[in-house]
Write a protein that holds these residues in place. Structure first.
Motif, mmCIF file in Angstrom:
data_model
loop_
_atom_site.group_PDB
_atom_site.id
_atom_site.type_symbol
_atom_site.label_atom_id
_atom_site.label_comp_id
_atom_site.label_asym_id
_atom_site.label_seq_id
_atom_site.Cartn_x
_atom_site.Cartn_y
_atom_site.Cartn_z
ATOM 1 N N GLY A 66 0.805 -1.214 0.000
ATOM 2 C CA GLY A 66 0.000 0.000 0.000
ATOM 3 C C GLY A 66 0.836 1.261 0.000
ATOM 4 O O GLY A 66 0.285 2.365 -0.005
ATOM 5 N N LEU A 67 2.167 1.125 -0.015
ATOM 6 C CA LEU A 67 3.057 2.282 -0.078
ATOM 7 C C LEU A 67 3.213 2.747 -1.520
ATOM 8 O O LEU A 67 3.023 1.975 -2.467
ATOM 9 C CB LEU A 67 4.433 1.920 0.490
ATOM 10 C CG LEU A 67 4.521 1.646 1.987
ATOM 11 C CD1 LEU A 67 5.864 1.015 2.332
ATOM 12 C CD2 LEU A 67 4.309 2.920 2.787
ATOM 13 N N SER A 68 3.586 3.984 -1.699
ATOM 14 C CA SER A 68 3.862 4.508 -3.035
ATOM 15 C C SER A 68 5.153 3.899 -3.565
ATOM 16 O O SER A 68 6.098 3.651 -2.807
ATOM 17 C CB SER A 68 3.998 6.031 -2.988
ATOM 18 O OG SER A 68 2.821 6.630 -2.482
ATOM 19 N N GLU A 69 5.197 3.655 -4.861
ATOM 20 C CA GLU A 69 6.400 3.114 -5.475
ATOM 21 C C GLU A 69 7.542 4.126 -5.354
ATOM 22 O O GLU A 69 7.336 5.327 -5.513
ATOM 23 C CB GLU A 69 6.127 2.804 -6.951
ATOM 24 C CG GLU A 69 7.216 2.012 -7.633
ATOM 25 C CD GLU A 69 6.811 1.553 -9.024
ATOM 26 O OE1 GLU A 69 7.718 1.156 -9.789
ATOM 27 O OE2 GLU A 69 5.604 1.599 -9.350
ATOM 28 N N TYR A 70 8.757 3.614 -5.080
ATOM 29 C CA TYR A 70 9.896 4.511 -4.873
ATOM 30 C C TYR A 70 11.186 3.827 -5.291
ATOM 31 O O TYR A 70 11.470 2.706 -4.845
ATOM 32 C CB TYR A 70 9.984 4.936 -3.405
ATOM 33 C CG TYR A 70 11.142 5.850 -3.094
ATOM 34 C CD1 TYR A 70 11.225 7.127 -3.644
ATOM 35 C CD2 TYR A 70 12.164 5.438 -2.242
ATOM 36 C CE1 TYR A 70 12.292 7.965 -3.359
ATOM 37 C CE2 TYR A 70 13.236 6.280 -1.952
ATOM 38 C CZ TYR A 70 13.293 7.532 -2.517
ATOM 39 O OH TYR A 70 14.341 8.361 -2.239
ATOM 40 N N HIS A 71 11.965 4.488 -6.151
ATOM 41 C CA HIS A 71 13.249 3.965 -6.627
ATOM 42 C C HIS A 71 14.338 4.986 -6.298
ATOM 43 O O HIS A 71 14.511 5.966 -7.021
ATOM 44 C CB HIS A 71 13.192 3.701 -8.129
ATOM 45 C CG HIS A 71 12.138 2.703 -8.507
ATOM 46 N ND1 HIS A 71 12.325 1.349 -8.388
ATOM 47 C CD2 HIS A 71 10.865 2.894 -8.980
ATOM 48 C CE1 HIS A 71 11.231 0.724 -8.780
ATOM 49 N NE2 HIS A 71 10.326 1.630 -9.143
ATOM 50 N N PRO A 72 15.086 4.773 -5.187
ATOM 51 C CA PRO A 72 16.064 5.769 -4.737
ATOM 52 C C PRO A 72 17.373 5.739 -5.511
ATOM 53 O O PRO A 72 17.743 4.724 -6.106
ATOM 54 C CB PRO A 72 16.304 5.372 -3.275
ATOM 55 C CG PRO A 72 16.093 3.883 -3.277
ATOM 56 C CD PRO A 72 14.985 3.627 -4.272
ATOM 57 N N GLY A 73 18.076 6.859 -5.479
ATOM 58 C CA GLY A 73 19.450 6.934 -5.956
ATOM 59 C C GLY A 73 20.378 6.922 -4.761
ATOM 60 O O GLY A 73 19.983 6.568 -3.651
ATOM 61 N N GLY A 74 21.630 7.320 -4.948
ATOM 62 C CA GLY A 74 22.580 7.379 -3.847
ATOM 63 C C GLY A 74 22.770 8.805 -3.367
ATOM 64 O O GLY A 74 22.339 9.763 -4.015
#
Length: 268
Positions: A197-205
């Motif tokens: 149920g969390l928003s999609e998230y693709h982190p960087g460094g």
């Protein structure tokens, strides 16, 4: 080049230079006086990195190295260490950290996210004393099994002996990490977003956190110490932007605890 990459190159150069100095000395590097410090820490801290609920936990303290010409400052933030170079003013060597697994058994907020396996981090450290009351230390570590990224921790601690057996210390801390580290602990892919149920998230460094820490340390006996400590860190960059932190956690992370250590001296 990323901040983590630049810091990695600086630490690698420092370690290589220190190792060369050690090899240039006369006799075997193993010969001489050594110490082994072991202990444990009990603390109240967030139930997971970025969490807003708190629980009681513990961790080991281990440090191994050659005895220097004068007493040195140590902090509970120092991970397991093996000093390859130690001349009193500069110390460098290998470091490692245990990482416990993280899954939805730790917190309901993690339900639907892929578990993070137990593992560790290994790398190097470099520390020096610009004055006789201040120590600066940096650690560069690479994840094993739990994640496949890099982490850099930098800290400076001023220390003052109130009495011959009581010392107070404290100072700033800052941490950086690579994208692979953030992905393991803060990323939410499409499948996890549906399940959690969390928003999609693709982190960087980038920058991970900044903060402050302090301690009161009591030398119970010559080889034994006990301390009371407190830490505050504020998650930054990719960690703060994570949907896990924004929607279910807290950027502000507090920790308070006690620790005790015992030092064994021996000769090789």
């Amino acid at each position: 080049m990323s901040p983590v990459g630049r810091i990695s190159m600086v630490l690698a150069a420092a370690l290589l230079g220190g190792a060369g100095a050690a090899n240039a000395g006369e006799g075997s590097w193993l010969s001489g006086d050594w110490y082994l410090t072991v202990g444990a820490t009990g603390m109240i801290a967030p139930n997971f990195e970025g969490g807003k609920k708190y629980l009681l936990s513990g961790s080991p303290i281990i440090s191994l190295g050659k005895a220097g010409p004068a007493a040195r400052f140590t902090s509970r933030n120092d991970n397991i260490s093996l000093a390859l170079v130690d001349d009193g003013g500069v110390r460098a060597g290998l470091t490692g950290k245990f990482l416990f697994s993280r899954d939805d058994d730790n917190a309901d907020e993690l339900k639907g996210l892929d578990p993070v396996r137990w593992g560790g981090e290994v790398g190097g450290f470099f520390e020096f004393y610009p004055t006789d009351w201040l120590r600066a230390r940096a650690e560069l570590r690479h994840g094993i099994r739990a994640h496949n990224g890099f982490v850099v921790d930098i800290a400076a601690d001023a220390f003052y002996d109130v009495t011959p057996t009581i010392r107070i210390s404290g100072g700033p801390r800052v941490s950086f990490a690579s994208a692979k580290y953030f992905d393991a602990y803060y990323g939410v892919d499409a499948q996890e977003a549906v399940a959690s149920g969390l928003s999609e998230y693709h982190p960087g460094g980038g920058l991970k956190s900044t903060g402050l820490g302090g301690a009161i340390t009591w030398k119970v006996t010559e080889p034994m110490t006990a301390s009371l400590f407190g830490e505050y860190s504020r998650l930054m960059g990719p960690a703060a932007d994570s949907s896990l932190v924004r929607e279910r956690g807290d950027r502000n992370q507090f920790m308070i605890g006690v620790s005790t250590t015992y030092r064994f001296d021996f000769t090789m």
